[in-house]
Scaffold this active site. Structure first.
Site, PDB file in Angstrom:
ATOM      1  CE  LYS A   1       1.269   5.253  12.428  1.00  0.00           C
ATOM      2  NZ  LYS A   1       0.288   4.606  11.530  1.00  0.00           N
TER       3      LYS A   1
ATOM      4  CB  SER B   1       1.647   5.091   7.806  1.00  0.00           C
ATOM      5  OG  SER B   1       0.612   4.747   8.721  1.00  0.00           O
TER       6      SER B   1
ATOM      7  CB  SER C   1      -1.095   2.100   7.978  1.00  0.00           C
ATOM      8  OG  SER C   1      -1.025   2.873   6.814  1.00  0.00           O
TER       9      SER C   1
END
Length: 491
Positions: A78, A156, A180
């Site tokens: 990420k 997210s 998330s």
């Protein structure tokens, strides 16, 4: 071996150890998939050259017989994790071109264990969002498709979820501040675990809300989550909130035997307007755990209804403080100034240009609730509510409950651009934020499909520091649910 990208992490590890394939071969297969996946917009920075070198080194280690479980496994990282010499922007314009001179603790641990980095994954800007529509790199598209709409992969960690679901990496790192990891996992039919706060170091991860953020793995199944979580955990003196506790062998905890365990079903999670499909999924999951030998117990978490408002005071307050460091002075984007502009104008213009609308909204909310006249009315009150939410869970666990079963999301994935009202968007986190407020471990696993063929997930919440136990209950539920559906390849 054919179809190397369809194997789970455990299967890939075992095939490499047997000599049926190599990390170089597996990495090559994933690299081709990554290069052909532009339509999903999951990767924002490819590191395929680095991956090839790491795979070569991993094969050497495996040949020498000194290889940890993660050795040779191709991962997506990420964009919130700082990776040395590789662009790490948290999907924000204000960090344009930022290449850290250091490696986050989590990525260091994974690379030390021999893992391979295919690239950096898209996300909501500074991890603020539930649909992956706030990224400076544009929207991530869910690989699941049932009509002509592009669907959200959740947020997210939307890039991580889409990449794992579309077999663009074996597994990925995610972070979870209010859901998330778990919400995108549920939207894409994969597994995602948020460990207990303090179990995984936050050092080198771009901060959103420091008392809530926690990193975890996003994987193809529960066993993979257990293997990767163990590699990510451990005490870190560089993070003052990191717990100095031994890390158990999580994979060894997966017996599938949950006889005599007590599973709590919280009545407060039966929300008004909850879809019949989510309601049915939840009751089916309850029956599956009962059939596996668990005792089902109705429980009450009375302060649940205050969780979302408390979260949306605390998280923006911490964000406004954390994001104050992005000013255009030392790194990242700096606005072009007019003659006569001073330092105040530089800050104002840089931050106005660099931050997207959702980040600006949360920074303003956070600054407001921390301001002199409102600190007690909002921030302090929210902290008191948080303590009560934590207490609710403590009472339930003290009463003999081993894990709590809830839905992961209020619905299946929705279309990109369909859910533009911020309040509606925040409601996506209704089942997940309590876990962050209380600092507990939570896992989302896919448990079924809705009428249109989109994945739906269930969430299990565990006792603090007992991820092994939680993973075992999840493993039992995963086996009972038998979810094997994959998205049809259209990208």
């Amino acid at each position: 071996m054919s179809d190397l990208t369809k194997l789970t992490l455990a299967q890939t590890r075992d095939a490499m150890r047997k000599g049926d394939t190599s990390s170089a071969e597996v990495t090559g297969a994933y690299s081709k998939e990554v290069e052909a996946s532009g339509a999903l917009n999951a990767y924002v920075e490819g590191t395929l050259n680095i991956a090839a070198d790491q795979a070569k080194a991993a094969d050497q280690r495996i040949a020498e017989g000194d290889a940890p479980d993660m050795c040779g496994i191709p991962l997506g990282i990420k964009d919130l994790f700082c990776t040395k010499g590789v662009k790490s922007q948290a999907a924000s314009g204000i960090l344009d071109g930022f290449k850290p001179e250091y490696e986050s603790t989590v990525t260091s641990k994974l690379f030390d264990a021999g893992a391979v980095m295919l690239g950096k994954l898209n996300m909501d800007e500074f991890a603020m969002g539930s649909s992956n529509e706030t990224s400076v790199y544009g929207n991530v598209v869910n690989p699941w498709k049932v009509d002509d709409r592009d669907l959200t992969p959740g947020g997210s960690s939307g890039g991580s979820a889409a990449a794992v679901a579309a077999d663009l990496c074996v597994a990925a790192t995610g972070t979870d501040t209010g859901g998330s990891i778990r919400q995108p996992a549920a939207f894409t039919g994969i597994t995602g675990i948020k460990p207990t706060y303090g179990r995984v170091s936050r050092w080198g991860i771009v901060a959103f809300a420091s008392s809530l953020d926690q990193a975890g793995p996003m994987t193809k199944d529960v066993r993979d989550a257990a293997i990767m979580l163990e590699a990510m955990c451990g005490h870190d003196p560089k993070d003052s909130t990191s717990a100095d506790l031994p890390v158990p062998n999580f994979e060894a905890a997966l017996t599938g035997d949950i006889k005599g365990k007590t599973i709590g079903i919280p009545k407060e999670y039966r929300m008004d307007g909850m879809s019949a499909e989510i309601e049915k999924l939840w009751s089916d999951g309850t029956e599956m755990l009962k059939d596996a030998g668990a005792e089902i117990k109705d429980i009450s978490l009375p302060h649940t209804k205050y969780a979302l408002p408390a979260y949306y005071v605390i998280a923006p307050a911490e964000a406004s403080s954390n994001l104050a460091r992005y000013d255009g002075v030392r790194f990242g984007h700096r606005a072009k100034l007019d003659a006569g502009d001073g330092i105040t104008e530089m800050y104002e213009k840089t931050r106005a240009e660099g931050f997207g609308a959702e980040v600006q909204r949360r920074v303003m909310v956070g600054t407001y609730v921390l301001s002199a006249g409102f600190y007690d009315a909002y921030y302090n009150r929210a902290r008191k509510v948080r303590a009560l939410i934590k207490q609710d869970f403590e009472k339930v666990f003290a009463d003999g409950v081993d894990a709590i079963l809830t839905p992961a999301t209020p619905s299946a994935a929705f279309g990109l651009g369909e859910n533009m009202d911020p309040i509606q968007m925040y409601l996506n986190d209704v089942f997940t934020v309590t876990v962050n407020l209380a600092g507990l471990p939570g896992i989302a696993i896919p448990a079924g499909l809705d009428a249109s063929g989109l994945p739906l997930g269930l969430q299990l919440i565990g006792r603090p520091w007992e991820e092994g136990d939680l993973l075992n209950v999840a493993y039992s539920l995963e086996r009972a649910a038998g979810f094997v559906a994959k998205p049809d390849k259209w990208w």
